[in-house]
Design a protein around this motif. Structure first.
Motif, PDB file in Angstrom:
ATOM      1  N   LEU A 275      17.847 -11.221   3.873  1.00 48.36           N
ATOM      2  CA  LEU A 275      18.638  -9.994   4.020  1.00 48.36           C
ATOM      3  C   LEU A 275      17.986  -9.047   5.026  1.00 48.36           C
ATOM      4  CD1 LEU A 275      19.647  -9.331   0.295  1.00 48.36           C
ATOM      5  CD2 LEU A 275      21.205  -9.868   2.190  1.00 48.36           C
ATOM      6  N   ALA A 276      16.665  -8.977   4.998  1.00 46.15           N
ATOM      7  CA  ALA A 276      15.959  -8.121   5.963  1.00 46.15           C
ATOM      8  C   ALA A 276      16.228  -8.608   7.393  1.00 46.15           C
ATOM      9  CB  ALA A 276      14.465  -8.110   5.664  1.00 46.15           C
ATOM     10  N   GLN A 277      16.229  -9.920   7.594  1.00 48.20           N
ATOM     11  CA  GLN A 277      16.527 -10.454   8.930  1.00 48.20           C
ATOM     12  C   GLN A 277      17.948 -10.128   9.348  1.00 48.20           C
ATOM     13  OE1 GLN A 277      15.203 -14.515   9.947  1.00 48.20           O
ATOM     14  NE2 GLN A 277      14.137 -14.570   7.993  1.00 48.20           N
ATOM     15  N   VAL A 278      18.887 -10.307   8.431  1.00 46.34           N
ATOM     16  CA  VAL A 278      20.291 -10.045   8.737  1.00 46.34           C
ATOM     17  C   VAL A 278      20.507  -8.585   9.122  1.00 46.34           C
ATOM     18  CG1 VAL A 278      22.591  -9.862   7.686  1.00 46.34           C
ATOM     19  CG2 VAL A 278      21.233 -11.935   7.359  1.00 46.34           C
ATOM     20  N   LEU A 279      19.848  -7.675   8.414  1.00 46.94           N
ATOM     21  CA  LEU A 279      20.039  -6.246   8.641  1.00 46.94           C
ATOM     22  C   LEU A 279      19.144  -5.692   9.745  1.00 46.94           C
ATOM     23  CD1 LEU A 279      20.262  -5.075   4.920  1.00 46.94           C
ATOM     24  CD2 LEU A 279      22.143  -5.315   6.542  1.00 46.94           C
ATOM     25  N   GLY A 280      18.250  -6.519  10.271  1.00 48.41           N
ATOM     26  CA  GLY A 280      17.295  -6.015  11.248  1.00 48.41           C
ATOM     27  C   GLY A 280      16.394  -4.955  10.650  1.00 48.41           C
ATOM     28  N   ALA A 281      16.056  -5.126   9.373  1.00 49.24           N
ATOM     29  CA  ALA A 281      15.296  -4.129   8.622  1.00 49.24           C
ATOM     30  C   ALA A 281      13.883  -4.624   8.360  1.00 49.24           C
ATOM     31  CB  ALA A 281      15.995  -3.821   7.292  1.00 49.24           C
ATOM     32  N   GLU A 282      12.978  -3.675   8.099  1.00 51.40           N
ATOM     33  CA  GLU A 282      11.616  -4.036   7.725  1.00 51.40           C
ATOM     34  C   GLU A 282      11.599  -4.457   6.255  1.00 51.40           C
ATOM     35  OE1 GLU A 282       7.111  -2.122   7.307  1.00 51.40           O
ATOM     36  OE2 GLU A 282       8.638  -1.080   8.495  1.00 51.40           O
ATOM     37  N   LEU A 283      10.975  -5.589   5.970  1.00 46.85           N
ATOM     38  CA  LEU A 283      10.821  -6.031   4.591  1.00 46.85           C
ATOM     39  C   LEU A 283       9.526  -5.440   4.038  1.00 46.85           C
ATOM     40  CD1 LEU A 283      11.722  -7.834   2.196  1.00 46.85           C
ATOM     41  CD2 LEU A 283      10.265  -9.626   3.154  1.00 46.85           C
ATOM     42  N   ILE A 284       9.641  -4.678   2.958  1.00 46.88           N
ATOM     43  CA  ILE A 284       8.494  -4.047   2.320  1.00 46.88           C
ATOM     44  C   ILE A 284       8.408  -4.596   0.900  1.00 46.88           C
ATOM     45  CG2 ILE A 284       7.449  -1.876   1.577  1.00 46.88           C
ATOM     46  CD1 ILE A 284       9.005  -0.521   3.865  1.00 46.88           C
ATOM     47  N   ARG A 285       7.278  -5.205   0.574  1.00 49.45           N
ATOM     48  CA  ARG A 285       7.167  -5.929  -0.699  1.00 49.45           C
ATOM     49  C   ARG A 285       6.195  -5.239  -1.651  1.00 49.45           C
ATOM     50  NH1 ARG A 285       5.903 -12.422  -1.236  1.00 49.45           N
ATOM     51  NH2 ARG A 285       5.800 -12.542  -3.514  1.00 49.45           N
ATOM     52  N   LEU A 286       6.652  -5.041  -2.867  1.00 48.42           N
ATOM     53  CA  LEU A 286       5.809  -4.554  -3.954  1.00 48.42           C
ATOM     54  C   LEU A 286       5.664  -5.696  -4.957  1.00 48.42           C
ATOM     55  CD1 LEU A 286       4.294  -2.383  -5.570  1.00 48.42           C
ATOM     56  CD2 LEU A 286       6.499  -1.696  -6.548  1.00 48.42           C
ATOM     57  N   GLN A 287       4.471  -6.268  -5.035  1.00 46.15           N
ATOM     58  CA  GLN A 287       4.206  -7.361  -5.971  1.00 46.15           C
ATOM     59  C   GLN A 287       3.758  -6.762  -7.303  1.00 46.15           C
ATOM     60  OE1 GLN A 287       4.548 -10.869  -5.714  1.00 46.15           O
ATOM     61  NE2 GLN A 287       4.218 -10.566  -7.908  1.00 46.15           N
ATOM     62  N   CYS A 288       4.568  -6.946  -8.323  1.00 44.62           N
ATOM     63  CA  CYS A 288       4.234  -6.394  -9.634  1.00 44.62           C
ATOM     64  C   CYS A 288       3.228  -7.290 -10.349  1.00 44.62           C
ATOM     65  CB  CYS A 288       5.491  -6.242 -10.483  1.00 44.62           C
ATOM     66  SG  CYS A 288       6.676  -5.053  -9.825  1.00 44.62           S
ATOM     67  N   HIS A 289       2.455  -6.675 -11.229  1.00 44.90           N
ATOM     68  CA  HIS A 289       1.476  -7.414 -12.014  1.00 44.90           C
ATOM     69  C   HIS A 289       1.176  -6.627 -13.284  1.00 44.90           C
ATOM     70  CE1 HIS A 289      -1.619  -4.527 -10.717  1.00 44.90           C
ATOM     71  NE2 HIS A 289      -1.102  -4.654  -9.496  1.00 44.90           N
ATOM     72  N   ASP A 290       0.518  -7.261 -14.195  1.00 48.83           N
ATOM     73  CA  ASP A 290       0.160  -6.603 -15.443  1.00 48.83           C
ATOM     74  C   ASP A 290      -0.754  -5.418 -15.154  1.00 48.83           C
ATOM     75  OD1 ASP A 290      -0.081  -6.169 -18.191  1.00 48.83           O
ATOM     76  OD2 ASP A 290      -1.867  -7.420 -18.331  1.00 48.83           O
ATOM     77  N   GLY A 291      -0.378  -4.225 -15.632  1.00 46.85           N
ATOM     78  CA  GLY A 291      -1.201  -3.047 -15.436  1.00 46.85           C
ATOM     79  C   GLY A 291      -0.869  -2.240 -14.204  1.00 46.85           C
ATOM     80  N   ILE A 292       0.106  -2.647 -13.403  1.00 43.81           N
ATOM     81  CA  ILE A 292       0.468  -1.879 -12.218  1.00 43.81           C
ATOM     82  C   ILE A 292       0.958  -0.493 -12.638  1.00 43.81           C
ATOM     83  CG2 ILE A 292       2.856  -2.720 -12.148  1.00 43.81           C
ATOM     84  CD1 ILE A 292       2.660  -2.658  -9.090  1.00 43.81           C
ATOM     85  N   ASP A 293       0.600   0.529 -11.867  1.00 41.66           N
ATOM     86  CA  ASP A 293       1.050   1.882 -12.200  1.00 41.66           C
ATOM     87  C   ASP A 293       1.675   2.534 -10.980  1.00 41.66           C
ATOM     88  OD1 ASP A 293      -1.041   2.725 -10.539  1.00 41.66           O
ATOM     89  OD2 ASP A 293      -2.411   3.044 -12.214  1.00 41.66           O
ATOM     90  N   ALA A 294       2.168   3.758 -11.178  1.00 44.23           N
ATOM     91  CA  ALA A 294       2.914   4.440 -10.130  1.00 44.23           C
ATOM     92  C   ALA A 294       2.077   4.667  -8.876  1.00 44.23           C
ATOM     93  CB  ALA A 294       3.443   5.778 -10.660  1.00 44.23           C
ATOM     94  N   SER A 295       0.789   4.963  -9.029  1.00 41.81           N
ATOM     95  CA  SER A 295      -0.041   5.241  -7.857  1.00 41.81           C
ATOM     96  C   SER A 295      -0.165   4.025  -6.952  1.00 41.81           C
ATOM     97  CB  SER A 295      -1.434   5.711  -8.295  1.00 41.81           C
ATOM     98  OG  SER A 295      -2.135   4.684  -8.973  1.00 41.81           O
ATOM     99  N   GLN A 296      -0.180   2.833  -7.535  1.00 42.86           N
ATOM    100  CA  GLN A 296      -0.267   1.615  -6.724  1.00 42.86           C
ATOM    101  C   GLN A 296       1.030   1.338  -5.978  1.00 42.86           C
ATOM    102  OE1 GLN A 296      -1.653  -0.560 -10.326  1.00 42.86           O
ATOM    103  NE2 GLN A 296      -3.126  -1.496  -8.944  1.00 42.86           N
ATOM    104  N   ALA A 297       2.128   1.885  -6.476  1.00 46.99           N
ATOM    105  CA  ALA A 297       3.425   1.666  -5.848  1.00 46.99           C
ATOM    106  C   ALA A 297       3.803   2.785  -4.894  1.00 46.99           C
ATOM    107  CB  ALA A 297       4.500   1.535  -6.922  1.00 46.99           C
ATOM    108  N   LEU A 298       3.249   3.988  -5.101  1.00 48.22           N
ATOM    109  CA  LEU A 298       3.682   5.155  -4.345  1.00 48.22           C
ATOM    110  C   LEU A 298       2.735   5.515  -3.204  1.00 48.22           C
ATOM    111  CD1 LEU A 298       5.117   7.708  -6.929  1.00 48.22           C
ATOM    112  CD2 LEU A 298       6.321   6.560  -5.071  1.00 48.22           C
ATOM    113  N   TYR A 299       1.572   6.058  -3.545  1.00 48.39           N
ATOM    114  CA  TYR A 299       0.674   6.545  -2.498  1.00 48.39           C
ATOM    115  C   TYR A 299      -0.725   6.724  -3.048  1.00 48.39           C
ATOM    116  CZ  TYR A 299       0.824  11.133  -4.748  1.00 48.39           C
ATOM    117  OH  TYR A 299       0.715  12.157  -5.650  1.00 48.39           O
TER     118      TYR A 299
END
Length: 300
Positions: free
Chosen positions: A61-85
């Motif tokens: 879908l990223a290729q089709v839209l010409g968009a940047e693919l940004i991946r967040l790999q979830c794991h046990d214990g992940i919190d908001a700070s690891q996903a945000l900033y």
């Protein structure tokens, strides 16, 4: 609600054709779900067994839209700070030392409030995947294996996906000018809460049928002999019906066919299968068990 600009696919059929051009073969149901997610500005929640093409869909879908693919790999214990900033502490420290050195050289007294404000300048902000997706246009945000995260993280995701904005105390609100296309994947190791699912369009992905998997092989591996493609797809189908620790996904099917190509195999026999089994089976127990059953596996 902010609208996402029109995409190059004006219908599910056009989107299916666009995805096909990237090597991703989508059936009608999948193409329709992805098309509606783009048109309705809703996240697409993809659930299914490992190896059924959930992550690859976001990439296509990223290729089709010409968009940047940004991946967040979830794991046990992940919190908001690891996903945000996060804040770039080493650079902040260097900046503080530079201010102190300059003040010492001129004999000036540093103003504490000014120093603190300068330390939390946006240039010291380290954007993690979700913040990057809100700041990047266009983008596809892949939230991979959300079933590995906990309830608290799910609640955080629900808020972000609803508002398309986050608040950073030292900077203020960051709101997406163009909301990212969000694809969430789950291998169903646990049930994801209904509140998050209700925010999304739902898509169940299963392993492709025999003919579609043959088509996928030809799409990804041009020049693959027809007989070899059919034999590999048929053998993988039987492997998935065996009681394996890790049944092969589509990626393993492609790897196996590619490995056979590289060793010069024109068809799949016991010798070539045994030599390349590591491309399709990833556990020793599975490989040992199947190796003694190759005659049966390869029987028509």
């Amino acid at each position: 609600m902010t609208e996402r600009p029109s995409n190059p696919a004006g219908s599910p059929a056009e989107l299916a054709a666009a995805l096909r051009s990237t090597g991703y073969l989508a059936d009608d149901g999948l193409a329709t779900a992805a098309y509606l997610a783009m048109q309705m500005n809703r996240p697409l929640f993809c659930e299914g067994e490992p190896g059924t093409g959930k992550t690859a869909l976001a990439q296509a879908l990223a290729q089709v839209l010409g968009a940047e693919l940004i991946r967040l790999q979830c794991h046990d214990g992940i919190d908001a700070s690891q996903a945000l900033y996060d804040w770039d502490f080493p650079r902040q420290l260097l900046h503080l030392r530079a201010l102190e050195a300059a003040a010492s050289a001129t004999g000036e007294t540093l103003d504490a409030d000014s120093v603190e404000a300068s330390l939390y300048d946006p240039r010291f902000l380290l954007a993690r995947p979700i913040l990057r997706a809100l700041q990047t246009s266009p983008s596809v945000l892949l939230i991979d294996e959300v079933d590995r995260a906990d309830d608290e993280f799910e609640a955080f995701l629900l808020e972000v996906l609803t508002e398309h904005a986050v608040s950073i105390p030292e900077v203020g609100e960051v709101r997406a000018k163009e909301p990212p296309l969000v694809v969430l994947t789950s291998n169903r190791t646990r049930e994801v809460h209904d509140a998050l699912k209700r925010r999304c369009l739902y898509l169940w992905l299963d392993h492709p049928d025999l003919q579609r998997e043959i088509q996928i092989l030809h799409s990804r591996l041009p020049g693959l002999p027809e007989r070899l493609a059919a034999q590999v797809a048929g053998a993988v189908r039987k492997l998935r019906q065996s009681d394996l620790l890790k049944p092969p996904g589509v990626a393993e099917t492609i790897d196996w066919a590619r490995a056979l190509q590289l060793v010069g195999a024109r068809h799949l026999d016991v010798d070539s299968a045994a030599a390349t089994l590591g491309a399709v089976l990833k556990y020793r127990e599975d490989a040992d068990r199947i190796r003694v059953q190759l005659d049966t596996l390869l029987a028509s």
